[in-house]
Write a protein that holds these residues in place. Structure first.
Motif, PDB file in Angstrom:
ATOM      1  N   ASN A 180       0.830  -1.199   0.000  1.00  0.00           N
ATOM      2  CA  ASN A 180       0.000   0.000   0.000  1.00  0.00           C
ATOM      3  C   ASN A 180       0.869   1.257   0.000  1.00  0.00           C
ATOM      4  O   ASN A 180       1.722   1.435   0.867  1.00  0.00           O
ATOM      5  N   GLY A 181       0.660   2.098  -0.999  1.00  0.00           N
ATOM      6  CA  GLY A 181       1.358   3.375  -1.078  1.00  0.00           C
ATOM      7  C   GLY A 181       2.736   3.322  -1.696  1.00  0.00           C
ATOM      8  O   GLY A 181       3.346   4.372  -1.926  1.00  0.00           O
ATOM      9  N   ILE A 183       3.815   2.399  -4.778  1.00  0.00           N
ATOM     10  CA  ILE A 183       3.907   2.945  -6.132  1.00  0.00           C
ATOM     11  C   ILE A 183       3.676   4.452  -6.110  1.00  0.00           C
ATOM     12  O   ILE A 183       4.360   5.221  -6.796  1.00  0.00           O
ATOM     13  N   GLU A 184       2.740   4.885  -5.295  1.00  0.00           N
ATOM     14  CA  GLU A 184       2.422   6.312  -5.220  1.00  0.00           C
ATOM     15  C   GLU A 184       3.614   7.132  -4.736  1.00  0.00           C
ATOM     16  O   GLU A 184       3.724   8.321  -5.024  1.00  0.00           O
ATOM     17  N   ALA A 185       4.523   6.487  -4.006  1.00  0.00           N
ATOM     18  CA  ALA A 185       5.698   7.198  -3.489  1.00  0.00           C
ATOM     19  C   ALA A 185       6.771   7.394  -4.559  1.00  0.00           C
ATOM     20  O   ALA A 185       7.740   8.128  -4.345  1.00  0.00           O
ATOM     21  N   MET A 186       6.612   6.755  -5.720  1.00  0.00           N
ATOM     22  CA  MET A 186       7.580   6.883  -6.809  1.00  0.00           C
ATOM     23  C   MET A 186       7.268   8.122  -7.643  1.00  0.00           C
ATOM     24  O   MET A 186       6.153   8.643  -7.629  1.00  0.00           O
ATOM     25  N   GLY A 187       8.249   8.592  -8.392  1.00  0.00           N
ATOM     26  CA  GLY A 187       8.014   9.673  -9.340  1.00  0.00           C
ATOM     27  C   GLY A 187       7.110   9.202 -10.464  1.00  0.00           C
ATOM     28  O   GLY A 187       6.936   7.991 -10.680  1.00  0.00           O
ATOM     29  N   SER A 188       6.545  10.128 -11.201  1.00  0.00           N
ATOM     30  CA  SER A 188       5.555   9.773 -12.227  1.00  0.00           C
ATOM     31  C   SER A 188       6.147   8.878 -13.310  1.00  0.00           C
ATOM     32  O   SER A 188       5.493   7.933 -13.775  1.00  0.00           O
ATOM     33  N   ASN A 189       7.391   9.134 -13.739  1.00  0.00           N
ATOM     34  CA  ASN A 189       8.000   8.296 -14.777  1.00  0.00           C
ATOM     35  C   ASN A 189       8.244   6.884 -14.263  1.00  0.00           C
ATOM     36  O   ASN A 189       8.000   5.899 -14.979  1.00  0.00           O
ATOM     37  N   ALA A 190       8.730   6.779 -13.023  1.00  0.00           N
ATOM     38  CA  ALA A 190       8.977   5.459 -12.441  1.00  0.00           C
ATOM     39  C   ALA A 190       7.670   4.706 -12.243  1.00  0.00           C
ATOM     40  O   ALA A 190       7.605   3.486 -12.456  1.00  0.00           O
ATOM     41  N   GLN A 191       6.608   5.415 -11.856  1.00  0.00           N
ATOM     42  CA  GLN A 191       5.294   4.781 -11.705  1.00  0.00           C
ATOM     43  C   GLN A 191       4.845   4.170 -13.030  1.00  0.00           C
ATOM     44  O   GLN A 191       4.404   3.011 -13.080  1.00  0.00           O
ATOM     45  N   ALA A 192       4.942   4.961 -14.094  1.00  0.00           N
ATOM     46  CA  ALA A 192       4.489   4.480 -15.404  1.00  0.00           C
ATOM     47  C   ALA A 192       5.300   3.267 -15.850  1.00  0.00           C
ATOM     48  O   ALA A 192       4.751   2.292 -16.378  1.00  0.00           O
ATOM     49  N   LEU A 195       4.264   0.131 -13.658  1.00  0.00           N
ATOM     50  CA  LEU A 195       2.958  -0.412 -14.033  1.00  0.00           C
ATOM     51  C   LEU A 195       2.994  -1.089 -15.396  1.00  0.00           C
ATOM     52  O   LEU A 195       2.229  -2.029 -15.647  1.00  0.00           O
ATOM     53  N   SER A 196       3.905  -0.653 -16.267  1.00  0.00           N
ATOM     54  CA  SER A 196       3.996  -1.265 -17.596  1.00  0.00           C
ATOM     55  C   SER A 196       4.481  -2.712 -17.535  1.00  0.00           C
ATOM     56  O   SER A 196       4.337  -3.460 -18.509  1.00  0.00           O
ATOM     57  N   LEU A 197       5.039  -3.120 -16.396  1.00  0.00           N
ATOM     58  CA  LEU A 197       5.484  -4.509 -16.236  1.00  0.00           C
ATOM     59  C   LEU A 197       4.316  -5.473 -16.076  1.00  0.00           C
ATOM     60  O   LEU A 197       4.485  -6.689 -16.217  1.00  0.00           O
ATOM     61  N   PHE A 198       3.131  -4.940 -15.763  1.00  0.00           N
ATOM     62  CA  PHE A 198       1.990  -5.775 -15.387  1.00  0.00           C
ATOM     63  C   PHE A 198       0.824  -5.533 -16.335  1.00  0.00           C
ATOM     64  O   PHE A 198       0.018  -4.621 -16.131  1.00  0.00           O
ATOM     65  N   PRO A 199       0.697  -6.310 -17.399  1.00  0.00           N
ATOM     66  CA  PRO A 199      -0.436  -6.145 -18.313  1.00  0.00           C
ATOM     67  C   PRO A 199      -1.755  -6.292 -17.549  1.00  0.00           C
ATOM     68  O   PRO A 199      -1.913  -7.160 -16.697  1.00  0.00           O
ATOM     69  N   GLY A 200      -2.684  -5.409 -17.830  1.00  0.00           N
ATOM     70  CA  GLY A 200      -3.974  -5.441 -17.153  1.00  0.00           C
ATOM     71  C   GLY A 200      -4.017  -4.610 -15.884  1.00  0.00           C
ATOM     72  O   GLY A 200      -5.084  -4.426 -15.297  1.00  0.00           O
ATOM     73  N   GLN A 203      -3.512   1.031 -12.737  1.00  0.00           N
ATOM     74  CA  GLN A 203      -3.280   1.928 -11.611  1.00  0.00           C
ATOM     75  C   GLN A 203      -3.031   1.089 -10.365  1.00  0.00           C
ATOM     76  O   GLN A 203      -3.387  -0.104 -10.319  1.00  0.00           O
ATOM     77  N   PRO A 204      -2.400   1.669  -9.352  1.00  0.00           N
ATOM     78  CA  PRO A 204      -2.004   0.878  -8.174  1.00  0.00           C
ATOM     79  C   PRO A 204      -3.130   0.070  -7.541  1.00  0.00           C
ATOM     80  O   PRO A 204      -2.916  -1.064  -7.111  1.00  0.00           O
ATOM     81  N   ARG A 205      -4.337   0.607  -7.501  1.00  0.00           N
ATOM     82  CA  ARG A 205      -5.418  -0.109  -6.833  1.00  0.00           C
ATOM     83  C   ARG A 205      -5.813  -1.395  -7.557  1.00  0.00           C
ATOM     84  O   ARG A 205      -6.480  -2.263  -6.984  1.00  0.00           O
ATOM     85  N   ASP A 206      -5.370  -1.549  -8.824  1.00  0.00           N
ATOM     86  CA  ASP A 206      -5.693  -2.761  -9.573  1.00  0.00           C
ATOM     87  C   ASP A 206      -4.968  -3.995  -9.030  1.00  0.00           C
ATOM     88  O   ASP A 206      -5.324  -5.124  -9.386  1.00  0.00           O
ATOM     89  N   PHE A 207      -3.954  -3.798  -8.176  1.00  0.00           N
ATOM     90  CA  PHE A 207      -3.296  -4.943  -7.547  1.00  0.00           C
ATOM     91  C   PHE A 207      -4.190  -5.585  -6.493  1.00  0.00           C
ATOM     92  O   PHE A 207      -3.917  -6.703  -6.060  1.00  0.00           O
ATOM     93  N   GLY A 208      -5.240  -4.896  -6.091  1.00  0.00           N
ATOM     94  CA  GLY A 208      -6.168  -5.453  -5.115  1.00  0.00           C
ATOM     95  C   GLY A 208      -5.664  -5.298  -3.695  1.00  0.00           C
ATOM     96  O   GLY A 208      -4.554  -4.812  -3.447  1.00  0.00           O
ATOM     97  N   PRO A 209      -6.466  -5.730  -2.730  1.00  0.00           N
ATOM     98  CA  PRO A 209      -6.068  -5.599  -1.323  1.00  0.00           C
ATOM     99  C   PRO A 209      -4.978  -6.600  -0.956  1.00  0.00           C
ATOM    100  O   PRO A 209      -4.836  -7.652  -1.581  1.00  0.00           O
ATOM    101  N   MET A 210      -4.221  -6.256   0.065  1.00  0.00           N
ATOM    102  CA  MET A 210      -3.223  -7.185   0.584  1.00  0.00           C
ATOM    103  C   MET A 210      -3.915  -8.236   1.442  1.00  0.00           C
ATOM    104  O   MET A 210      -4.819  -7.935   2.213  1.00  0.00           O
ATOM    105  N   GLY A 211      -3.476  -9.487   1.307  1.00  0.00           N
ATOM    106  CA  GLY A 211      -4.086 -10.567   2.071  1.00  0.00           C
ATOM    107  C   GLY A 211      -3.675 -10.564   3.524  1.00  0.00           C
ATOM    108  O   GLY A 211      -4.412 -11.058   4.393  1.00  0.00           O
ATOM    109  N   PHE A 212      -2.487 -10.030   3.810  1.00  0.00           N
ATOM    110  CA  PHE A 212      -1.958  -9.959   5.164  1.00  0.00           C
ATOM    111  C   PHE A 212      -1.191  -8.654   5.301  1.00  0.00           C
ATOM    112  O   PHE A 212      -0.607  -8.164   4.328  1.00  0.00           O
ATOM    113  N   PRO A 213      -1.132  -8.102   6.501  1.00  0.00           N
ATOM    114  CA  PRO A 213      -0.304  -6.905   6.689  1.00  0.00           C
ATOM    115  C   PRO A 213       1.174  -7.260   6.606  1.00  0.00           C
ATOM    116  O   PRO A 213       1.581  -8.381   6.916  1.00  0.00           O
TER     117      PRO A 213
END
Length: 226
Positions: A180-181, A183-192, A195-200, A203-213
């Motif tokens: 949580n958080g 990807i958002e802590a990265m710069g915009s270029n690093a974020q893009a 995320l390009s490594l993961f087809p589909g 945006q960060p929330r597409d990874f879904g919730p964490m199963g465990f803290p």
């Protein structure tokens, strides 16, 4: 910069393989370094080495059998990683380091591995309290220690439909989730780029919730001192 290889299952269930050039930074390193080549994962059909997994294969997890959606890998080249990079060693865990059969025998894992366990500090508080903690936090030089491979070796990570832990050698180890958080802590270029490594994943929330803290060992030790 380093090269990583990605195999993924597209939303239409078509497999895809790509190579990316990414910076040597913590989140990129962790995305490809949960498991060392040769790690045997438990699947409904028996044990399967991490390097033999393909997108769409099913593995056992704490959320039940799940298909692998994404596999990232990179090569550790001893002596060639940037200062501070995760990808400069592996972690060996000796038999029974975390209790009887955990692991059942010595196991070598990637530097980005995280262990699912039930620390007594949290067990006493709520009766459950399973958390994910970086395996590196348990390094004591005796039962858990770093090893430098004598030559190049591949490390891997995998992502499931739902964030969970997978089973290897009697241990439960985290599937990939950026946290949580993170990807958002990265710069915009690093974020893009990340995320390009993961087809589909758009945006960060597409990874879904964490199963465990995710809880570091230092924090747990602090709870013990209270």
């Amino acid at each position: 910069m380093r090269r990583i290889e990605v195999a993924s299952l597209l939303p239409d269930h078509t497999p895809q393989e790509n190579t990316h050039i990414v910076p040597q930074s913590a989140l990129f390193d962790r995305a490809v370094s949960g498991f060392a080549r040769g790690t045997l994962l438990k699947t409904p059909k028996g044990l399967l080495a991490i390097e033999d997994l393909l997108p769409g294969d099913v593995v056992d997890s704490t959320e039940g059998p799940q298909p692998v959606l994404w596999i990232g890998s990179a090569t550790i080249l001893p002596g060639h990683s940037a200062a501070g990079s995760l990808l400069n060693s592996l972690i060996r865990v000796t038999a029974d380091a975390f209790g009887m059969g955990r692991p059942a025998g010595d196991i070598v894992l990637g530097p980005g591995a995280a262990l699912l366990y039930n620390p007594p500090q949290l067990r006493a508080a709520n009766g459950q309290g399973h958390v994910l903690t970086p395996l590196a936090d348990f390094i004591d030089g005796i039962s858990v220690f770093r090893v430098t491979p004598p030559s190049a070796v591949k490390v891997y990570h995998l992502m499931l439909r739902r964030h969970a832990a997978v089973r290897a050698g009697g241990l439960e180890l985290e599937s990939f989730h950026p946290g949580n958080g993170a990807i958002e802590a990265m710069g915009s270029n690093a974020q893009a780029l990340f995320l390009s490594l993961f087809p589909g994943i758009a945006q960060p929330r597409d990874f879904g919730p964490m199963g465990f803290p995710r809880v570091e060992r230092e924090m747990l030790d602090g709870l013990s001192a209270l």
